[in-house]
Design an enzyme around this catalytic site. Structure first.
Site, PDB file in Angstrom:
ATOM      1  N   GLN A   1      46.953   2.917 -74.446  1.00  0.00           N
ATOM      2  CA  GLN A   1      45.725   2.156 -74.194  1.00  0.00           C
ATOM      3  C   GLN A   1      44.688   2.386 -75.285  1.00  0.00           C
ATOM      4  OE1 GLN A   1      45.241   3.978 -70.340  1.00  0.00           O
ATOM      5  NE2 GLN A   1      43.311   4.945 -70.944  1.00  0.00           N
ATOM      6  N   GLY A   2      43.778   1.440 -75.381  1.00  0.00           N
ATOM      7  CA  GLY A   2      42.707   1.537 -76.359  1.00  0.00           C
ATOM      8  C   GLY A   2      41.481   0.817 -75.817  1.00  0.00           C
ATOM      9  N   TYR A   3      40.392   0.885 -76.578  1.00  0.00           N
ATOM     10  CA  TYR A   3      39.108   0.375 -76.102  1.00  0.00           C
ATOM     11  C   TYR A   3      38.517  -0.638 -77.070  1.00  0.00           C
ATOM     12  CZ  TYR A   3      39.771   3.839 -72.629  1.00  0.00           C
ATOM     13  OH  TYR A   3      40.315   4.526 -71.586  1.00  0.00           O
ATOM     14  N   LEU A   4      38.070  -1.768 -76.499  1.00  0.00           N
ATOM     15  CA  LEU A   4      37.391  -2.800 -77.276  1.00  0.00           C
ATOM     16  C   LEU A   4      35.911  -2.505 -77.317  1.00  0.00           C
ATOM     17  CD1 LEU A   4      39.272  -5.811 -75.737  1.00  0.00           C
ATOM     18  CD2 LEU A   4      39.332  -5.133 -78.141  1.00  0.00           C
TER      19      LEU A   4
ATOM     20  N   ASN B   1      38.796   8.897 -70.768  1.00  0.00           N
ATOM     21  CA  ASN B   1      39.795   8.441 -71.737  1.00  0.00           C
ATOM     22  C   ASN B   1      39.130   7.832 -72.969  1.00  0.00           C
ATOM     23  OD1 ASN B   1      43.000   8.106 -70.741  1.00  0.00           O
ATOM     24  ND2 ASN B   1      41.560   8.597 -69.118  1.00  0.00           N
TER      25      ASN B   1
END
Lengths: 155, 155
Positions: free
Chosen positions: B27-30, B143
């Site tokens: 997962q990653g974050y915008l 996270n």
């Protein structure tokens, strides 16, 4: 690889008004003017969540998803920065392209601009008589910028 | 009004390992560590886009949407901040609750924590023997924070 190539222009008169019909838009941003933008939009009675990558203003990665109207409303109200962007979008067909003309309300009242989406960079298109100066890539006209620096504050 | 109420704990031993099975998460974050977070996640072979409102760490508004796997991959690769979060999530049932234990990899290798989701604030629950200190609301364990300050940099 969904990609959006847009050209944006001011209008120089109101001749486009008789050519198309309008739909009400309300939208806000969960994230940034710089880099990625994450937009919540209600168009008519449909909700959308749209992610756009950073870009040069003319060409950006874009991902759009339908979401339940009630969830769009809640995100606009509780999570998006204010003021929300409110506008009427008119669609006008000209020379094989669909022009979208946005007439803003609220703190952006008085601002009108027109956009077309191209299929590929450099694609030729005809300019209708009511089109004025090009503003593609001018960050003042990004919808996300109109939250923090609305048109009414430009003077 | 979807709302998430979570409790987060460290683990004090590995006894949970024999109790559940793991699934791979990437997962990653915008968007942001502060305020709203917009997360892109691949869980097993499914893509998700999740919006969480700012909150006190225990209770946050949450909206989650399934998205095509290929679009999740492209957003992770091209739009999300690096490093991406990679972990294996184990699910363990205990006392009527599902505990989710996240074992991190890459720059966060060595970090393990366990979470349960409550139905309402203040709901009672039993602590399994392998549960250690509570870290609910500690921003280091978000996270999204593990992108800019991975566990390997804590020492």
């Amino acid at each position: 690889m969904p990609q959006e190539i847009e050209k944006k222009f001011l209008t120089k008169n109101d001749d486009w008004r008789q050519l198309g019909s309008g739909k009400s838009y309300r939208q806000g941003y969960l994230s940034g003017e710089r880099g990625n933008t994450v937009r919540v939009r209600i168009a008519g009675d449909e909700g959308f969540l749209t992610i756009k990558g950073a870009g040069d203003g003319e060409s950006r990665l874009e991902f759009e998803y339908r979401i339940p109207l009630e969830e769009a409303r809640e995100m606009l109200m509780k999570l998006c920065r204010k003021p929300l962007i409110e506008k009427t979008r008119y669609k006008v067909f000209h020379g094989g392209f669909t022009w979208e003309i946005d007439e803003f309300k609220g703190e952006n009242a008085g601002l009108i601009f027109a956009e077309i989406e191209l299929q590929y960079p450099g694609q030729k298109f005809d300019l209708p008589d009511w089109i004025g100066d090009e503003v593609t890539g001018d960050p003042r006209y990004y919808n996300a910028s109109l939250v923090s620096r609305p048109y009414s504050s430009w003077k």
